[in-house]
Scaffold this active site. Structure first.
Site, PDB file in Angstrom:
ATOM      1  N   LYS A  16      24.180-105.928  -0.950  1.00  0.00           N
ATOM      2  CA  LYS A  16      23.132-105.620  -1.937  1.00  0.00           C
ATOM      3  C   LYS A  16      23.112-106.672  -3.042  1.00  0.00           C
ATOM      4  O   LYS A  16      24.110-107.362  -3.287  1.00  0.00           O
ATOM      5  CB  LYS A  16      23.317-104.234  -2.556  1.00  0.00           C
ATOM      6  CG  LYS A  16      24.666-103.976  -3.265  1.00  0.00           C
ATOM      7  CD  LYS A  16      24.729-104.415  -4.724  1.00  0.00           C
ATOM      8  CE  LYS A  16      26.056-104.011  -5.394  1.00  0.00           C
ATOM      9  NZ  LYS A  16      26.452-104.871  -6.519  1.00  0.00           N
ATOM     10  N   ASP A 142      29.286 -97.622  -5.631  1.00  0.00           N
ATOM     11  CA  ASP A 142      28.100 -98.181  -4.965  1.00  0.00           C
ATOM     12  C   ASP A 142      27.835 -97.550  -3.598  1.00  0.00           C
ATOM     13  O   ASP A 142      26.797 -97.813  -2.987  1.00  0.00           O
ATOM     14  CB  ASP A 142      28.264 -99.698  -4.763  1.00  0.00           C
ATOM     15  CG  ASP A 142      28.187-100.462  -6.080  1.00  0.00           C
ATOM     16  OD1 ASP A 142      27.731 -99.881  -7.087  1.00  0.00           O
ATOM     17  OD2 ASP A 142      28.581-101.648  -6.092  1.00  0.00           O
TER      18      ASP A 142
HETATM   19  O1  C5P Z   1      33.731 -97.083  -8.234  1.00  0.00           O
HETATM   20  P1  C5P Z   1      34.423 -98.344  -7.955  1.00  0.00           P
HETATM   21  O2  C5P Z   1      35.764 -98.154  -7.301  1.00  0.00           O
HETATM   22  O3  C5P Z   1      33.606 -99.339  -7.215  1.00  0.00           O
HETATM   23  O4  C5P Z   1      34.698 -99.002  -9.361  1.00  0.00           O
HETATM   24  C1  C5P Z   1      35.709 -99.946  -9.602  1.00  0.00           C
HETATM   25  C2  C5P Z   1      36.035 -99.905 -11.085  1.00  0.00           C
HETATM   26  O5  C5P Z   1      34.900-100.358 -11.838  1.00  0.00           O
HETATM   27  C3  C5P Z   1      36.323 -98.510 -11.612  1.00  0.00           C
HETATM   28  O6  C5P Z   1      37.678 -98.203 -11.505  1.00  0.00           O
HETATM   29  C4  C5P Z   1      35.891 -98.611 -13.050  1.00  0.00           C
HETATM   30  O7  C5P Z   1      36.915 -99.235 -13.804  1.00  0.00           O
HETATM   31  C5  C5P Z   1      34.740 -99.591 -13.006  1.00  0.00           C
HETATM   32  N1  C5P Z   1      33.413 -98.924 -12.994  1.00  0.00           N
HETATM   33  C6  C5P Z   1      32.930 -98.419 -14.191  1.00  0.00           C
HETATM   34  N2  C5P Z   1      31.698 -97.819 -14.211  1.00  0.00           N
HETATM   35  C7  C5P Z   1      30.943 -97.738 -13.101  1.00  0.00           C
HETATM   36  C8  C5P Z   1      31.420 -98.257 -11.874  1.00  0.00           C
HETATM   37  C9  C5P Z   1      32.672 -98.850 -11.867  1.00  0.00           C
HETATM   38  O8  C5P Z   1      33.593 -98.496 -15.218  1.00  0.00           O
HETATM   39  N3  C5P Z   1      29.726 -97.178 -13.160  1.00  0.00           N
END
Ligand code: C5P
Length: 306
Positions: A16, A142
């Site tokens: 994406k 995502d």
């Molecule tokens: O959800 P994901 O594992 O992809 O996110 C990785 C890190 O990015 C999370 O641990 C968080 O620190 C940060 N994040 C965030 N806000 C979001 C998505 C991700 O702070 N909306």
């Protein structure tokens, strides 16, 4: 006997782009509310699952052309699916990586979504869409987008609130991936928080209605921005150069995707993205260049072999 039949399913897991990404303050759970315009593109990994019927659940993951990664999103997705459905087979997952990692292109999330979609297919769709999305959100912010029906969406919340957009079929582009550089999403959010505490990056946004309607307009009129752009550190000079090249082209839009490190441009004219590619090649930066196109779900079918 049917019970001992191995089954294999396979699908493309697309990358994406984030054309827009504005990020709110850190929430009490550590995540950030955001509003973003997501677009799937035709750069895809391939994910294959083979199911061997058994009496105990197990999962193994092989990355065909990449070293195994520490926290594998595909394994996590399969385990969560098994916890909820109680499946008890041996699953073997093979992934052919083409999407660069730590690029802001959602490769790990897309691979996890592909696992959930393929397992749904293999087991006769045992879960509601909302249950699948809840599992996906546990794997990564995502993942819900990649489980959706639309290849373009306005994404809110921490990534789980989706408004489907009528996906554009006319966007050609080029992706620039700096060699040997990856950006950790978690660290990028941390950098942004620190910069905000020092009043270096303002909290700003564009209304949802405007973000959505802009998507259908000519890309030269897009006023999208990415909050991470202000905290790109050593990559900033490269992005500044790319921004300058884009500003000299008609009908083109360029941005860092997600938290980086990939930079993309898109244009409704193939000629413009080719011109961009030529100009980038001339600056001699240490980058890998991919030609890309906006994607429709119909382009990435699931294939099944028994
Ligand atoms: O959800 P994901 O594992 O992809 O996110 C990785 C890190 O990015 C999370 O641990 C968080 O620190 C940060 N994040 C965030 N806000 C979001 C998505 C991700 O702070 N909306």
């Amino acid at each position: 006997m049917v019970a001992s039949t191995r089954q294999s399913v396979c699908m493309g897991a697309p990358a994406k782009l984030n054309f827009h990404l504005s990020i709110g303050p850190r929430r009490s759970d550590g995540y950030h509310d955001l509003i973003s315009i997501f677009q799937m593109i035709d750069l895809c990994d391939t994910v294959q699952i083979t199911r061997t019927p058994g009496s105990r659940f197990s999962v193994s993951v092989v990355m065909e052309n990449f070293e195994s990664i520490e926290e594998n999103t595909m394994e996590k997705a399969a385990r969560l699916f098994a916890d909820v459905t109680g499946i008890a087979d041996a699953l073997s997952i093979r992934c052919k990586k083409r999407i660069p990692m730590q690029a802001g292109l959602g490769g790990g999330s897309s691979d996890a979504a592909a696992v959930l979609l393929l397992l749904s297919k293999l087991y006769g769709y045992p879960l509601q869409r909302s249950e699948l999305i809840a599992i996906g959100a546990k794997v990564g912010s995502d993942v819900p987008f990649f489980l959706g029906d639309s290849t373009a969406a306005c994404v809110e919340g921490r990534g789980e609130v989706l408004t489907a957009l009528e996906a554009r079929t006319d966007l050609y582009g080029v992706l620039i991936m700096p060699e040997g550089v990856g950006v950790s999403t978690r660290e990028a959010f941390g950098e942004l928080d620190r910069a905000r505490l020092q009043n270096k990056v303002p909290l700003r946004t564009i209304g949802k209605g405007q973000l959505v309607s802009m998507y259908a307009q000519p890309v030269a009129e897009w006023r999208y921005f990415n909050d991470f752009r202000a905290v790109m550190g050593p990559l900033s000079p490269l992005y500044d150069t790319l921004d300058t090249i884009v500003s000299e082209l008609p009908d083109a839009f360029g941005t860092v995707s997600g938290s980086g490190a990939a930079y993309c441009i898109v244009s409704a004219e193939h000629r413009i993205s080719e011109l961009f590619r030529t100009k980038v090649e001339r600056i001699g930066a240490n980058v890998t260049i991919f030609d890309i196109k906006s994607l429709h779900r119909a382009d990435s079918g699931v294939t099944v072999s028994l």
